[in-house]
Design a protein around this motif. Structure first.
Motif, short mmCIF file in Angstrom:
data_model
loop_
_atom_site.label_atom_id
_atom_site.label_comp_id
_atom_site.label_asym_id
_atom_site.label_seq_id
_atom_site.Cartn_x
_atom_site.Cartn_y
_atom_site.Cartn_z
N VAL A 140 40.45 26.55 40.83
CA VAL A 140 40.70 27.58 41.84
C VAL A 140 41.32 26.97 43.09
O VAL A 140 42.27 27.52 43.65
N ARG A 141 40.79 25.83 43.52
CA ARG A 141 41.37 25.16 44.70
C ARG A 141 42.83 24.79 44.45
O ARG A 141 43.67 24.93 45.34
N ALA A 142 43.12 24.30 43.25
CA ALA A 142 44.51 23.91 42.93
C ALA A 142 45.44 25.11 42.91
O ALA A 142 46.59 25.02 43.32
N MET A 143 44.94 26.25 42.45
CA MET A 143 45.76 27.45 42.33
C MET A 143 45.76 28.28 43.60
O MET A 143 46.75 28.93 43.92
N GLY A 144 44.65 28.27 44.29
CA GLY A 144 44.48 29.11 45.47
C GLY A 144 43.59 30.28 45.12
O GLY A 144 43.71 30.87 44.04
N LEU A 145 42.67 30.60 46.02
CA LEU A 145 41.68 31.65 45.76
C LEU A 145 42.34 33.00 45.50
O LEU A 145 41.97 33.71 44.56
N GLY A 146 43.32 33.35 46.31
CA GLY A 146 43.98 34.65 46.15
C GLY A 146 44.65 34.79 44.79
O GLY A 146 44.46 35.80 44.11
N GLU A 147 45.41 33.79 44.41
CA GLU A 147 46.08 33.84 43.11
C GLU A 147 45.08 33.82 41.97
O GLU A 147 45.28 34.47 40.94
N SER A 148 44.00 33.08 42.13
CA SER A 148 42.97 33.03 41.09
C SER A 148 42.34 34.40 40.89
O SER A 148 42.11 34.82 39.75
N ARG A 149 42.05 35.09 41.99
CA ARG A 149 41.47 36.44 41.87
C ARG A 149 42.45 37.39 41.19
O ARG A 149 42.05 38.23 40.39
N ILE A 150 43.71 37.29 41.54
CA ILE A 150 44.73 38.14 40.91
C ILE A 150 44.78 37.85 39.41
O ILE A 150 44.85 38.76 38.59
N LEU A 151 44.74 36.56 39.05
CA LEU A 151 44.79 36.18 37.63
C LEU A 151 43.57 36.71 36.88
O LEU A 151 43.71 37.27 35.80
N VAL A 152 42.39 36.54 37.45
CA VAL A 152 41.17 37.03 36.80
C VAL A 152 41.26 38.54 36.60
O VAL A 152 40.97 39.06 35.51
N ASP A 153 41.68 39.26 37.63
CA ASP A 153 41.81 40.72 37.53
C ASP A 153 42.82 41.10 36.46
O ASP A 153 42.57 41.99 35.64
N ALA A 154 43.95 40.42 36.44
CA ALA A 154 44.98 40.73 35.45
C ALA A 154 44.48 40.45 34.03
O ALA A 154 44.73 41.24 33.11
N LEU A 155 43.77 39.34 33.85
CA LEU A 155 43.26 39.02 32.52
C LEU A 155 42.19 40.01 32.08
O LEU A 155 42.15 40.42 30.91
N GLN A 156 41.33 40.44 33.00
CA GLN A 156 40.33 41.46 32.65
C GLN A 156 41.00 42.77 32.26
O GLN A 156 40.57 43.43 31.30
N ARG A 157 42.06 43.16 32.96
CA ARG A 157 42.78 44.38 32.60
C ARG A 157 43.47 44.22 31.25
O ARG A 157 43.47 45.14 30.43
N LEU A 158 44.03 43.05 30.99
CA LEU A 158 44.68 42.78 29.70
C LEU A 158 43.67 42.90 28.56
O LEU A 158 43.94 43.56 27.55
N ILE A 159 42.51 42.31 28.74
CA ILE A 159 41.47 42.38 27.71
C ILE A 159 41.03 43.82 27.49
O ILE A 159 40.91 44.28 26.36
N ALA A 160 40.81 44.55 28.57
CA ALA A 160 40.38 45.96 28.46
C ALA A 160 41.45 46.80 27.78
O ALA A 160 41.14 47.66 26.94
N SER A 161 42.70 46.56 28.11
CA SER A 161 43.77 47.39 27.55
C SER A 161 44.06 47.06 26.10
O SER A 161 44.60 47.86 25.35
N ALA A 162 43.62 45.86 25.66
CA ALA A 162 43.81 45.47 24.26
C ALA A 162 42.79 46.13 23.35
O ALA A 162 42.85 45.98 22.15
N GLY A 163 41.84 46.86 23.96
CA GLY A 163 40.88 47.61 23.16
C GLY A 163 39.69 46.79 22.71
O GLY A 163 38.93 47.24 21.86
N SER A 164 39.49 45.60 23.27
CA SER A 164 38.34 44.79 22.88
C SER A 164 37.10 45.38 23.53
O SER A 164 37.07 45.64 24.72
N ASP A 165 36.04 45.54 22.73
CA ASP A 165 34.79 46.05 23.31
C ASP A 165 33.77 44.93 23.45
O ASP A 165 32.59 45.18 23.60
N CYS A 166 34.23 43.70 23.40
CA CYS A 166 33.32 42.55 23.56
C CYS A 166 33.53 41.90 24.88
O CYS A 166 34.53 41.79 25.43
#
Length: 166
Positions: A140-166
């Motif tokens: 996170v320090r290497a990437m930056g907190l703001g970009e890390s949060r954006i990445l986590v949010d984007a990955l969570q949305r990607l997982i949710a939109s892929a229809g995974s229920d796990c």
């Protein structure tokens, strides 16, 4: 326009954009490749630390998934640990023999069995989670907190939109 089949000069950036602004090589802009490559690179150091402690990656994944739950079925463990059910079953057998997990039969449906951490499993996973958090903090320090949060949010949305229920 450069001939795509021509060899690149030494030191040329393989990810440099072509004339149309897209990466010159397909994989350099292919989301699934980038996700897999980033995961492999970002995980390598932590996986080496696990190995030094004698903890295989599948064991770490099982313990981490079980942390904070009252128990999880082997099927859910398999889905969340990115492994097949027979492999997870064998690993859970070994973890149970080491006293790190127990199997609990569902009182309402005796066919359902949950895997739960024991106190010894809790202690081990807590130590491993501390290491994982320290590793993640470095990333996170290497990437930056703001970009890390954006990445986590984007990955969570990607997982949710892929229809995974796990």
């Amino acid at each position: 326009m450069r001939d795509a089949t021509a060899p690149r000069p030494p030191g040329a950036d393989p990810a440099a954009a072509g004339d149309d602004g897209r990466p010159a090589r397909f994989v350099d802009g292919y989301l699934l490749y980038l996700l897999a490559r980033a995961s492999g690179i970002a995980s390598a150091e932590f996986h080496d630390r696990l190995k030094a402690r004698g903890v295989p990656v599948p064991v770490w994944r099982i313990l981490a998934v079980l942390k904070g739950t009252a128990g999880v079925t082997v099927g859910e463990l398999a889905a969340r640990c990115l492994a097949n059910q027979p492999t997870i079953t064998k690993t859970v057998d070994r973890l149970q023999a080491r006293g790190l997990v127990v199997r609990i039969t569902d009182a309402g449906d005796r066919r359902r069995v949950f895997v739960r951490l024991t106190p010894a499993g809790e202690m081990l996973v807590d130590e491993l989670i501390d290491d994982a958090k320290a590793h993640q903090d470095r990333l996170v320090r290497a990437m930056g907190l703001g970009e890390s949060r954006i990445l986590v949010d984007a990955l969570q949305r990607l997982i949710a939109s892929a229809g995974s229920d796990c």
